[in-house]
Design an enzyme around this catalytic site. Structure first.
Site, short mmCIF file in Angstrom:
data_model
loop_
_atom_site.label_atom_id
_atom_site.label_comp_id
_atom_site.label_asym_id
_atom_site.label_seq_id
_atom_site.Cartn_x
_atom_site.Cartn_y
_atom_site.Cartn_z
N ARG A 1 0.85 -1.04 0.14
CA ARG A 1 -0.09 -0.09 0.05
C ARG A 1 1.04 0.90 0.26
O ARG A 1 1.27 2.15 -0.85
CB ARG A 1 -0.84 -0.20 1.28
CG ARG A 1 -1.90 1.10 1.40
CD ARG A 1 -1.74 2.49 1.75
NE ARG A 1 -1.18 2.60 2.93
CZ ARG A 1 -0.29 3.83 3.42
NH1 ARG A 1 -0.55 4.90 2.27
NH2 ARG A 1 -0.26 3.84 4.21
N ASP A 2 1.22 1.51 1.19
CA ASP A 2 2.21 3.39 1.02
C ASP A 2 3.63 2.81 0.11
O ASP A 2 3.82 4.35 -0.35
CB ASP A 2 2.89 2.34 2.46
CG ASP A 2 3.32 5.00 2.98
OD1 ASP A 2 2.88 5.48 2.15
OD2 ASP A 2 3.26 3.94 4.34
N CYS B 1 4.65 9.12 0.66
CA CYS B 1 3.52 9.74 0.03
C CYS B 1 2.74 10.29 -1.29
O CYS B 1 4.01 11.47 -1.13
CB CYS B 1 2.75 10.47 1.80
SG CYS B 1 1.20 11.04 1.32
P1 HMG Z 1 -12.77 14.38 -1.64
O1 HMG Z 1 -12.65 14.51 -3.20
O2 HMG Z 1 -12.88 15.08 -0.82
O3 HMG Z 1 -14.52 13.31 -2.13
O4 HMG Z 1 -11.90 12.88 -1.80
P2 HMG Z 1 -15.79 12.96 -2.05
O5 HMG Z 1 -17.10 12.67 -1.39
O6 HMG Z 1 -16.00 15.00 -2.63
O7 HMG Z 1 -15.95 12.59 -3.88
C1 HMG Z 1 -15.05 13.24 -4.91
C2 HMG Z 1 -15.06 12.15 -5.94
O8 HMG Z 1 -14.85 11.07 -5.27
C3 HMG Z 1 -16.69 11.31 -6.55
O9 HMG Z 1 -16.09 10.65 -7.37
C4 HMG Z 1 -16.49 9.59 -5.30
O10 HMG Z 1 -17.12 9.29 -5.90
C5 HMG Z 1 -15.49 9.84 -5.12
P3 HMG Z 1 -16.63 11.90 -9.13
O11 HMG Z 1 -18.41 11.56 -8.90
O12 HMG Z 1 -16.19 13.15 -9.06
O13 HMG Z 1 -16.14 10.84 -9.75
N1 HMG Z 1 -14.90 8.80 -4.09
C6 HMG Z 1 -14.24 8.10 -3.90
N2 HMG Z 1 -13.77 7.01 -4.69
C7 HMG Z 1 -13.41 5.21 -4.48
N3 HMG Z 1 -13.04 5.44 -3.01
C8 HMG Z 1 -13.14 6.22 -1.82
C9 HMG Z 1 -14.14 7.57 -3.07
N4 HMG Z 1 -14.14 8.56 -2.27
C10 HMG Z 1 -14.57 9.59 -3.02
N5 HMG Z 1 -13.24 5.91 -1.23
C11 HMG Z 1 -10.81 11.28 -0.59
C12 HMG Z 1 -11.91 12.61 -0.69
C13 HMG Z 1 -10.10 10.90 0.71
C14 HMG Z 1 -11.66 10.16 -0.62
C15 HMG Z 1 -9.82 12.10 -1.06
O14 HMG Z 1 -9.27 12.98 -1.02
C16 HMG Z 1 -8.84 10.57 -1.12
O15 HMG Z 1 -8.70 9.23 -2.21
N6 HMG Z 1 -7.54 10.76 -1.05
C17 HMG Z 1 -6.27 9.78 -0.98
C18 HMG Z 1 -5.58 9.80 0.03
C19 HMG Z 1 -4.64 9.43 -0.06
O16 HMG Z 1 -4.90 7.96 -0.44
N7 HMG Z 1 -3.40 9.68 0.56
C20 HMG Z 1 -2.29 8.43 0.67
C21 HMG Z 1 -2.28 7.93 1.59
S1 HMG Z 1 -2.34 7.80 3.02
C22 HMG Z 1 -0.27 8.07 3.84
O17 HMG Z 1 -0.03 7.86 2.81
C23 HMG Z 1 0.25 8.67 5.46
C24 HMG Z 1 -0.27 6.84 6.44
O18 HMG Z 1 1.08 5.68 5.38
C25 HMG Z 1 0.52 7.61 7.94
C26 HMG Z 1 1.86 8.24 7.46
O19 HMG Z 1 3.20 7.71 6.25
O20 HMG Z 1 1.70 10.15 7.33
C27 HMG Z 1 -1.24 5.77 6.42
MG MG Z 2 3.31 6.12 5.34
#
Ligand code: HMG
Ligand code: MG
Length: 306
Positions: free
Chosen positions: A15-16, A244
């Site tokens: 994943r990450d 990320c």
């Molecule tokens: P948003 O744009 O605020 O959400 O996204 P929305 O509810 O307004 O929806 C917008 C569009 O996204 C819509 O589609 C939804 O259907 C779709 P459209 O109508 O435009 O075609 N949508 C989704 N599609 C699939 N799966 C979903 C989903 N939700 C909405 N779950 C959201 C909010 C959080 C979903 C978006 O900002 C997003 O996906 N962000 C990605 C975040 C991410 O994956 N970041 C990396 C992981 S975190 C990380 O790496 C840190 C960690 O490792 C710890 C560390 O190191 O710090 C964990």
């Molecule tokens: Mg991370």
């Protein structure tokens, strides 16, 4: 304090590790990585994330990967679900393909919360609450990832009080355990300990894990600093993959191989076969066309080649 005698590692490589890869990686390769990690003795694997494919295209094959893995008894498989849409997608498959644990992910920094999940910290907790409740109701465990607990790419240094505040909010909605993440790898031992201590005010030591990116080469020493507080759960990426998409310049998680080498050298048990783990890292690195980003892997492979 006496150091823990055993450590559990979550490999977050699938994943990450892969989420930030620009080149497409097939579901088959991802599944192959999960299989190699479980064969190497990993007891927890973060498999994929149910996030927007527009935001993170590499994770668009989440359901295919969850469907394709052949599960090994005793291994916990987790996935990221930032909202109800993601949670519903994660449980749309038959029950045997459900994740054992879901991860909601928030940040101790407002700016990072906005960039990563497009909402404020308070709004994120509102979004997570029904996800956490639904998961617990279905018997799925819940972990909360806390990003930017020592530093943020947009806000700079983060005060421990902000970490404590987020931990308290996570606890309040029923999150069972939390990751103290150094998203951009800027932390040094005392700062990491301060973030851990702020979290310890809300979660027991068994419910806290360290998630250290290795951007500044501090992840191993930060792991040791967390061990000194009794923390014994850590996240790492096979071959040091990762980063990320919303933390520019942040490199991968600390390599699982390097953590295992350090722990075994200290007489701390992990249940992991380092040789098999190294082969898992070589497998995914070859698929990506590069060398594993792990010093221990490189040293041991050089020795093997004799
Ligand atoms: P948003 O744009 O605020 O959400 O996204 P929305 O509810 O307004 O929806 C917008 C569009 O996204 C819509 O589609 C939804 O259907 C779709 P459209 O109508 O435009 O075609 N949508 C989704 N599609 C699939 N799966 C979903 C989903 N939700 C909405 N779950 C959201 C909010 C959080 C979903 C978006 O900002 C997003 O996906 N962000 C990605 C975040 C991410 O994956 N970041 C990396 C992981 S975190 C990380 O790496 C840190 C960690 O490792 C710890 C560390 O190191 O710090 C964990
Ligand atoms: Mg991370």
């Amino acid at each position: 304090m006496k150091l823990p005698t055993r450590v559990k590692l979550v490999d977050v490589g699938p994943r990450d590790g892969l989420q930030n890869e620009k080149q497409p990686v097939s579901a088959e390769i991802k599944i192959g990585l999960v299989h190699r990690l479980q064969d190497a003795g990993l007891k927890e694997i973060e498999v994929t994330s149910f996030v927007s494919p527009k935001w993170v295209p590499q994770m668009a094959d989440n359901a295919e990967v969850m469907h394709g893995i052949k599960r090994k008894p005793g291994v916990l498989y987790s996935v990221l679900t930032p909202n109800m849409k993601g949670f519903e997608a994660a449980i749309a498959a038959p029950r045997e393909e459900w994740p054992d644990e879901i991860v909601v992910f928030g940040a101790a920094s407002e700016a990072f919360s906005q960039k990563n999940i497009n909402c404020s910290i308070a709004e994120s907790i509102e979004r997570f609450a029904p996800v956490v409740a639904a998961a617990l109701e279905k018997g799925i465990h819940v972990r909360g990832a806390m990003s930017c607990t020592v530093g943020c790419p947009y806000e700079g240094e983060i005060a421990p009080a902000k970490v404590g505040y987020l931990a308290q909010l996570m606890k309040g909605i029923g999150v069972q355990r939390v990751d103290v993440a150094d998203t951009i790898g800027v932390g040094t031992p005392r700062k990491v300990q301060a973030a851990m201590e702020a979290t310890l005010a809300h979660f027991g030591v068994d419910a806290i894990s360290g998630h250290f990116h290795d951007t500044y080469g501090q992840a191993l020493v930060n792991t040791l600093a967390a061990l000194e507080l009794g923390v014994w759960n850590f996240q790492s990426s096979s071959a040091g993959l990762g980063g990320c998409p919303y933390a520019k310049g942040a490199t991968g998680n600390v390599a699982t191989e390097d953590v295992v080498y350090m722990l075994h050298g200290m007489g701390i048990e992990t249940g992991i076969d380092l040789d098999k783990l190294i082969d898992a890292g070589v497998y995914i690195s070859e698929a990506l066309g590069r060398e594993p980003n792990s010093r221990a892997s490189k040293a041991i492979r050089t020795k093997r080649a004799g």
